[in-house]
Each structure stands twice: as C-alpha cells, then as structure tokens.
Design an enzyme around this catalytic site. Structure first.
Site, PDB file in Angstrom:
ATOM      1  CD  GLU A   1      -3.335  -2.326   7.412  1.00 45.94           C
ATOM      2  OE1 GLU A   1      -2.216  -2.593   6.804  1.00 45.94           O
ATOM      3  OE2 GLU A   1      -4.190  -1.591   6.932  1.00 45.94           O
TER       4      GLU A   1
ATOM      5  N   GLY B   1       2.416   2.374  11.040  1.00 45.13           N
ATOM      6  CA  GLY B   1       3.265   3.471  10.676  1.00 45.13           C
ATOM      7  C   GLY B   1       4.025   3.846  11.867  1.00 45.13           C
TER       8      GLY B   1
ATOM      9  CG  ASN C   1      -1.950   1.195   1.327  1.00 43.15           C
ATOM     10  OD1 ASN C   1      -1.872   2.093   0.299  1.00 43.15           O
ATOM     11  ND2 ASN C   1      -2.460   1.514   2.631  1.00 43.15           N
TER      12      ASN C   1
ATOM     13  CE  LYS D   1      -0.293   3.106   4.625  1.00 40.64           C
ATOM     14  NZ  LYS D   1      -0.266   3.349   6.388  1.00 40.64           N
TER      15      LYS D   1
ATOM     16  CG  HIS E   1      -5.799   1.710   5.163  1.00 40.72           C
ATOM     17  ND1 HIS E   1      -5.458   2.668   6.164  1.00 40.72           N
ATOM     18  CD2 HIS E   1      -4.938   1.160   5.062  1.00 40.72           C
ATOM     19  CE1 HIS E   1      -4.171   2.374   6.481  1.00 40.72           C
ATOM     20  NE2 HIS E   1      -3.811   1.139   5.918  1.00 40.72           N
TER      21      HIS E   1
ATOM     22  CD  GLU F   1      -3.328   5.420   6.691  1.00 42.10           C
ATOM     23  OE1 GLU F   1      -2.978   5.316   5.663  1.00 42.10           O
ATOM     24  OE2 GLU F   1      -2.046   4.785   7.316  1.00 42.10           O
TER      25      GLU F   1
ATOM     26  CB  SER G   1       5.303  -1.628  11.975  1.00 41.44           C
ATOM     27  OG  SER G   1       5.049  -0.271  12.427  1.00 41.44           O
TER      28      SER G   1
END
Ligand code: 13P
Length: 262
Positions: free
Chosen positions: A177, A183, A11, A13, A105, A107, A223
């Site tokens: 996730e 991150g 991904n 992003k 996701h 985010e 991560s």
C-alpha cells in the site's frame, strides 16, 4: 492475471456505526455468490466484529449455504492476554470468528508509531493464534520521489517478517500500500504496483525459497475502485486488493472483487 487464488479484503477503518455495519456485512455476503474463484474478507472496527460475523452467517443461511465472506481484525496486540488497557488480542479476534488480521497498516505505523519490530511481534502473535496476518508495507511520496521505494519496502518486509521460517511465511498475505495512494484517489499505475509486487515476491523467495514465494498472495491497496481494479488484476504479481473507502459500498466492493475473480 495472477496464478494464485485472489483475495480481496475490505478495510472499513474507523467507519460505520452498528446499524450501518450490519447492513453492509449482510449486503456483501448476499452479493458474494457467483464468485467461487476469489477469497473475500471484510475487516470491520473491532466493536462490530461479533455482530458482523452473525450477520454474515445469517445472510448466508437465508440462501441455505455457508458464508463466503471471512472476517478480519484491523489490528491486534502481540500478547494473548494481560494488562494492556484498550487492546485486543489475536486470540480474542479468533474467538469471535476472525480468520484474518491486518497488521502494520501505514496509518498505524504513522499515527501509532508502529515500527517493523512491533509489527514483527504482532505477526508472530497472530500466527500463534491461528490467524492469517495481512502484513502491510509501502513507501511515502517523499521516499518514492527520492528513489528509495525499493529500499523502504524491502526493509519493511525484512523487518516485519524477521525470524519467520518458510512455513510461517507461507501463511501470510502481504499488502503493498503506497502511502501516497491511500485515501488520495491517486492510484499507483499497474506498472508501478507490479514492479513493487515483483520486488516483494523476489525478496520472499530469498527469505523462504522460490516455491513458498510463488504461493504467497500479495494484495495492492491504495485508492482501488471499480474502475481501476481490472487493470491492477491483470498484473501477474497482483493477487488481490486491500480496499479502504470503496469497501464501504457493497456494490462497489463486489465490483472490485469481480475484477479479480476473472
Ligand atoms: P483507500 O482504498 O481508501 O485508498 O484505502 C486503502 C487502504 O488503506 C486499505 O487498507
């Protein structure tokens, strides 16, 4: 090691301008040989998809073979066409060569207020367009620390997959996730990840039957790096990875894929 064919997806992003995207895509495709046992996917920003797809095809052609790397979108709208300024439909993603699309996701759940109902509508739309949705779920740190991980993840799975039949669930990839691992450099332990993956598979079994659940691939994301991929890949219910930061480096991404290739 999982009994299913592993799937490792990058991904990207909102990273990479055009020139960098072209190079990264070609590098991943060229290095993808020698891993026939794992499915590889890259998910570039939407504006780069056409060129990335061309680069992947061109790179494979230099070796006289078909591409090994599939392309995915990072998001899609829940309608095929219409007055939805700024959005991209799953049909458009399929038209430019995507086979996958990441949906829900964290985010997007956090920054764009996507609820389970929104994700559910998008999953249905993506399936109708012939794409394979990669449906993301995961708890926040506060939810984990208050002992609510199982309830939160189960709620997201039920909500995001509401109304789907077994044949549709069989076409999905799920990505677990944990938000606190995305991150942050703080990866879930293999045991923590395995426990949630097993919970998700059990839930899929209650929704779609044990046989279907046994075939659905569940990725871990958060991560994932070359140095922690092997211990995650060793877990029986971890069938691949959804890789963020480490997917922006072709050798690193391929090292993660190799860990899952067995
Ligand atoms: P990182 O690998 O950068 O933690 O991101 C994970 C992720 O969100 C993939 O979708």
């Amino acid at each position: 090691m999982s009994a299913r064919r592993p799937i490792v997806a990058g991904n990207w992003k909102m990273n990479g301008l055009r020139a960098a995207a072209r190079v990264l895509a070609a590098d991943v495709e060229l290095a993808s040989g020698g891993m026939p046992t794992v499915d590889l996917v890259i998910c570039p920003p939407a504006v780069h998809i056409t060129e990335v797809e061309e680069q992947v095809r061109a790179a494979a052609a230099t070796e006289g073979r078909a591409p090994r790397v599939a392309i995915g979108g990072q998001n899609a709208w829940d309608k095929p066409t219409g007055a939805f300024t700024g959005e991209v439909s799953p049909q458009m993603l399929a038209d430019v060569g995507c086979r996958y699309v990441i949906l829900g996701h964290s985010e997007r759940r956090t920054l764009c207020s996507e609820t389970d109902a929104v994700v559910n509508a998008k999953v249905n739309a993506a399936l109708a367009a012939g794409l394979t949705p990669i449906v993301c779920v995961g708890e926040t740190l506060a939810e984990r620390e208050s002992g609510r991980t199982d309830d939160v993840v189960a709620g997201q799975v039920r909500g995001s997959l509401a109304g789907l039949g077994a044949a549709e669930i069989a076409r999905l990839v799920i990505a677990y996730e944990p938000v606190w691992a995305i991150g942050t450099g703080r990866v879930a332990t293999p045991a923590q990840a395995q426990a949630v993956h097993a919970l998700i598979r059990g839930l899929l079994g209650s929704l779609a039957g044990a046989d279907t659940a046994a075939g659905v691939r569940i990725q871990y994301g958060g991560s994932v790096k070359p140095d922690n991929a092997a211990e995650l890949a060793a877990q029986p219910d971890i069938d691949g990875a959804l890789v963020g930061g480490a997917s922006l480096d072709a050798p690193g991404f391929l090292a993660i894929a190799r860990a899952f290739a067995g």
